[in-house]
Motif scaffolding. Sequence first.
Motif, PDB file in Angstrom:
ATOM      1  N   ARG A   7       0.846  -1.203   0.000  1.00 53.57           N
ATOM      2  CA  ARG A   7       0.000   0.000   0.000  1.00 53.57           C
ATOM      3  C   ARG A   7       0.874   1.243   0.000  1.00 53.57           C
ATOM      4  O   ARG A   7       0.607   2.204  -0.734  1.00 53.57           O
ATOM      5  CB  ARG A   7      -0.909  -0.036   1.226  1.00 53.57           C
ATOM      6  N   LEU A  26     -10.833  -3.116   5.984  1.00 52.88           N
ATOM      7  CA  LEU A  26     -10.450  -2.475   4.722  1.00 52.88           C
ATOM      8  C   LEU A  26     -10.018  -1.033   4.962  1.00 52.88           C
ATOM      9  O   LEU A  26      -9.069  -0.542   4.339  1.00 52.88           O
ATOM     10  CB  LEU A  26     -11.610  -2.524   3.733  1.00 52.88           C
ATOM     11  N   SER A  32     -14.591   2.641   9.064  1.00 51.87           N
ATOM     12  CA  SER A  32     -14.893   3.067   7.698  1.00 51.87           C
ATOM     13  C   SER A  32     -15.392   4.511   7.691  1.00 51.87           C
ATOM     14  O   SER A  32     -16.005   4.987   8.656  1.00 51.87           O
ATOM     15  CB  SER A  32     -15.956   2.145   7.101  1.00 51.87           C
ATOM     16  N   PHE A  69     -10.784  -0.911  -3.622  1.00 53.16           N
ATOM     17  CA  PHE A  69      -9.980  -0.746  -2.404  1.00 53.16           C
ATOM     18  C   PHE A  69      -8.681  -1.525  -2.521  1.00 53.16           C
ATOM     19  O   PHE A  69      -7.887  -1.557  -1.578  1.00 53.16           O
ATOM     20  CB  PHE A  69     -10.760  -1.209  -1.170  1.00 53.16           C
ATOM     21  N   SER A  70      -8.473  -2.170  -3.664  1.00 47.65           N
ATOM     22  CA  SER A  70      -7.247  -2.921  -3.925  1.00 47.65           C
ATOM     23  C   SER A  70      -6.772  -2.588  -5.330  1.00 47.65           C
ATOM     24  O   SER A  70      -7.581  -2.303  -6.222  1.00 47.65           O
ATOM     25  CB  SER A  70      -7.511  -4.432  -3.812  1.00 47.65           C
ATOM     26  N   HIS A  71      -5.450  -2.641  -5.519  1.00 52.23           N
ATOM     27  CA  HIS A  71      -4.890  -2.397  -6.857  1.00 52.23           C
ATOM     28  C   HIS A  71      -4.972  -3.630  -7.746  1.00 52.23           C
ATOM     29  O   HIS A  71      -4.512  -3.581  -8.890  1.00 52.23           O
ATOM     30  CB  HIS A  71      -3.433  -1.956  -6.745  1.00 52.23           C
ATOM     31  N   TRP A  75      -6.000  -8.662   6.971  1.00 49.47           N
ATOM     32  CA  TRP A  75      -6.591  -8.292   5.680  1.00 49.47           C
ATOM     33  C   TRP A  75      -6.775  -9.519   4.799  1.00 49.47           C
ATOM     34  O   TRP A  75      -7.822  -9.685   4.166  1.00 49.47           O
ATOM     35  CB  TRP A  75      -5.684  -7.268   4.987  1.00 49.47           C
ATOM     36  N   ASN A 121       2.222   1.862  -3.320  1.00 51.44           N
ATOM     37  CA  ASN A 121       1.195   1.978  -4.361  1.00 51.44           C
ATOM     38  C   ASN A 121       1.314   0.818  -5.350  1.00 51.44           C
ATOM     39  O   ASN A 121       1.146   0.984  -6.557  1.00 51.44           O
ATOM     40  CB  ASN A 121       1.316   3.313  -5.091  1.00 51.44           C
ATOM     41  N   CYS A 126     -13.390   5.557   1.936  1.00 51.83           N
ATOM     42  CA  CYS A 126     -13.097   4.138   1.826  1.00 51.83           C
ATOM     43  C   CYS A 126     -13.498   3.613   0.449  1.00 51.83           C
ATOM     44  O   CYS A 126     -14.205   4.283  -0.310  1.00 51.83           O
ATOM     45  CB  CYS A 126     -13.841   3.354   2.914  1.00 51.83           C
ATOM     46  N   GLY A 127     -13.051   2.391   0.164  1.00 47.90           N
ATOM     47  CA  GLY A 127     -13.504   1.700  -1.025  1.00 47.90           C
ATOM     48  C   GLY A 127     -14.581   0.703  -0.664  1.00 47.90           C
ATOM     49  O   GLY A 127     -15.049   0.628   0.473  1.00 47.90           O
ATOM     50  N   GLU A 137      -6.529  -1.053   6.471  1.00 47.74           N
ATOM     51  CA  GLU A 137      -5.507  -1.368   5.467  1.00 47.74           C
ATOM     52  C   GLU A 137      -5.232  -0.178   4.570  1.00 47.74           C
ATOM     53  O   GLU A 137      -4.068   0.128   4.273  1.00 47.74           O
ATOM     54  CB  GLU A 137      -5.953  -2.578   4.646  1.00 47.74           C
ATOM     55  N   MET A 138      -6.288   0.514   4.147  1.00 48.79           N
ATOM     56  CA  MET A 138      -6.079   1.683   3.286  1.00 48.79           C
ATOM     57  C   MET A 138      -5.338   2.793   4.019  1.00 48.79           C
ATOM     58  O   MET A 138      -4.604   3.569   3.411  1.00 48.79           O
ATOM     59  CB  MET A 138      -7.421   2.186   2.757  1.00 48.79           C
TER      60      MET A 138
END
Length: 729
Positions: free
Chosen positions: A74, A566, A655, A453-455, A584, A77, A398-399, A569-570
Amino acid sequence: MNPAYPPIRDLVLLGGGHAHALVLRMWAMDPLPGTRLTVINPDPVAPYTGMLPGLIAGHYRRDELMIDLVRLSRFANARLILDRATGIDRDARLIHLTGRAPLPYDLAAIDIGITSDLPGLPGAMDHAVAAKPLGAYAARWEAFLARRLAYPRVSILGAGLGGVELALATAHRLQTEGAKAQVTLFDRGDSPLPDLSARARRTVLGALSALGVTLRLGANVTAVGPSSLTLSTGEEIGSDFTLTVTGARPQPWLADIGLDHVNGFLATDASLRTSDARIFASGDCATLAHDPRPKAGVFAVRAAPVLLHNLRATLSGQPLRPFKPQSDYLKLISLGTRSATAEKWGLTVTGPRLWRLKDRIDRAFMDRFGPYPAMPTPPLPSPSTQGLTAFLDQRPLCGGCGAKLGPGALSTALATLPLPQRPEVLSGHGDDAAILATPTGVQVLTTDHLRAFSHDPRLMARLAALHALGDIWAMGATPQVALAQVTLPRLGPDLQTRMLAEVMEEAAATFRAAGADIVGGHSTEGAELTIGFTVTGTAARAIPKHGAQPGDALILTKPLGSGTILAAEMAMAQPDRLMLGEVWAACIAQMSRAQATAAATLAPHAHAMTDVTGFGLAGHLLEMLDGSSCAATVRLSDIPLMPGALELASMGQASSLQPANLAAVSWRMTAPDDPRALLLTDPQTCGGLLAAVPRALAADLLDQLQSQGHDAAIIGEVAAGQPHLTVVP
């Protein structure tokens, strides 16, 4: 990724070894514009091997020597893929993985470590544990200690430096646990520790004797049983824990991909490049063809800056730089107790101060992966509208479901809509999905989407598909067809094609597993990845959200906590004694669990059913109670929670949608001052089903759900009265 510089090439790091971990950290501080970075590793954390003897001896906690690759990725990136590489198609530039489709690359680097198992020794794969990879060994060791054997027998195969250190650590730990242990160190050779000076060798062998470790040289182990070893002489030796530390063995597939290698270890030139100019290698899985070095972590750490430079140089068309490893290195050997021996250039020093030196060096390395420096935020222009600063100081958006509008804003907007007038429309604005009458029953129609929320686009596609299917399953319907709506971030043409292919392949597989097909959709470019689906399903009758009856039991089919996890983690949270990456990964595994079998089990009996998503358990349960004109009681002690969710909520992680969820229900909910109550308004992505079922059937239904693998629970019951939620401990 800076939207001003869209990625046009893929750099993939295979493995989370020391060199790659440092590359990730340095990349985060100065990313190369135009490159998308991906990391592939089977586990969400990677161990720092230098502290392994201290862990076994009890000097360190497990979390103190684990690099959290989820947090690190994270920070960098980077896309993190939790999977294991099994091969590389160099012509097609594809990396083959165990659990997903091959992954394209433009440039790759390999740092996957080694193993110390004995695949040819009968019984070793089933009854022994290898020192490498470290993660499995550490877990098995803690499980062994938990057995609290009065007379534990430990056998260690391999009396090299690594085996000796672990034998010393093992004996010390078992002594501190109060056990009368038998620790035996076996080796086929007759000369232990040949790489040490005579003085250092005497010191280490003396430490073995002082801790009661038996050293058996010239011993050829021919088989490993569940509680014994067999030697070539026929002698059988009791062993409750057998460890193999027999030297470095490369991952077998490295020798099968057509690259130059030395006994399976990838051969590199001075720039750390393999015989394929698009693939670099470092760490224990590689060897410098012109200047081989021992398998020691110090060389991987020293190689990291050179590896980073050469990866960037290859991507940007600049000259490469040679790696010049030192001719000798400081060997700091743990002696089990808080003492160590140091050797370099033939000189040897021993004592507690050397252990403290080693401890400082090891902790300094791990501090690089502790709190990461905050990236500077561009200042607001002046002047700016009043209140903008306060608004931007709120929690980052958030995602997933955490990015949805709050229930207050949504209900206000929906209040202006006219009621449906067509006679075939059987649903209203508040239902999980539209219900349309058909000659054979009903068709249900829903739409949903997730902000990434994830790449990892493949992961997001699978979760978005399961999330959209939730409304279909919640109504007891069979999924039929889906339309996709995909917004891709700005990418180069090749990466755009790759990302869209990943999204559609994974979505198609997910819907196909649910019995549905993707029949079309729409795609566009935007600021970030967003994936949504419109899904239809059919049923003889739809299970409504309303219809719960007093006396019904409430069954929840998944634990709560995804929104909090989530969000943490972000935010790259670093909870004390908790590996966020592992939390996670466990959360993602829960979110990835389809609810088809749960719906099929509950639908024939449920009076009312819904899925728990953006408004949290409390919000969706109150919607059920509103439609049913009933009240309910739930017990916090019975509500399943995802591992780590409570700890994160207690430290203030939440969140960005949670405050709005709480505001919408707090006046209709009575709850104790308990941190578990915070998770009742946690927005869930790919959440479980919530069903009101007859009390007499609840226990049997729960048994069926649990036998299917669902972490389901009976969490409360419906009662007569005005819609209100009572929460008890």
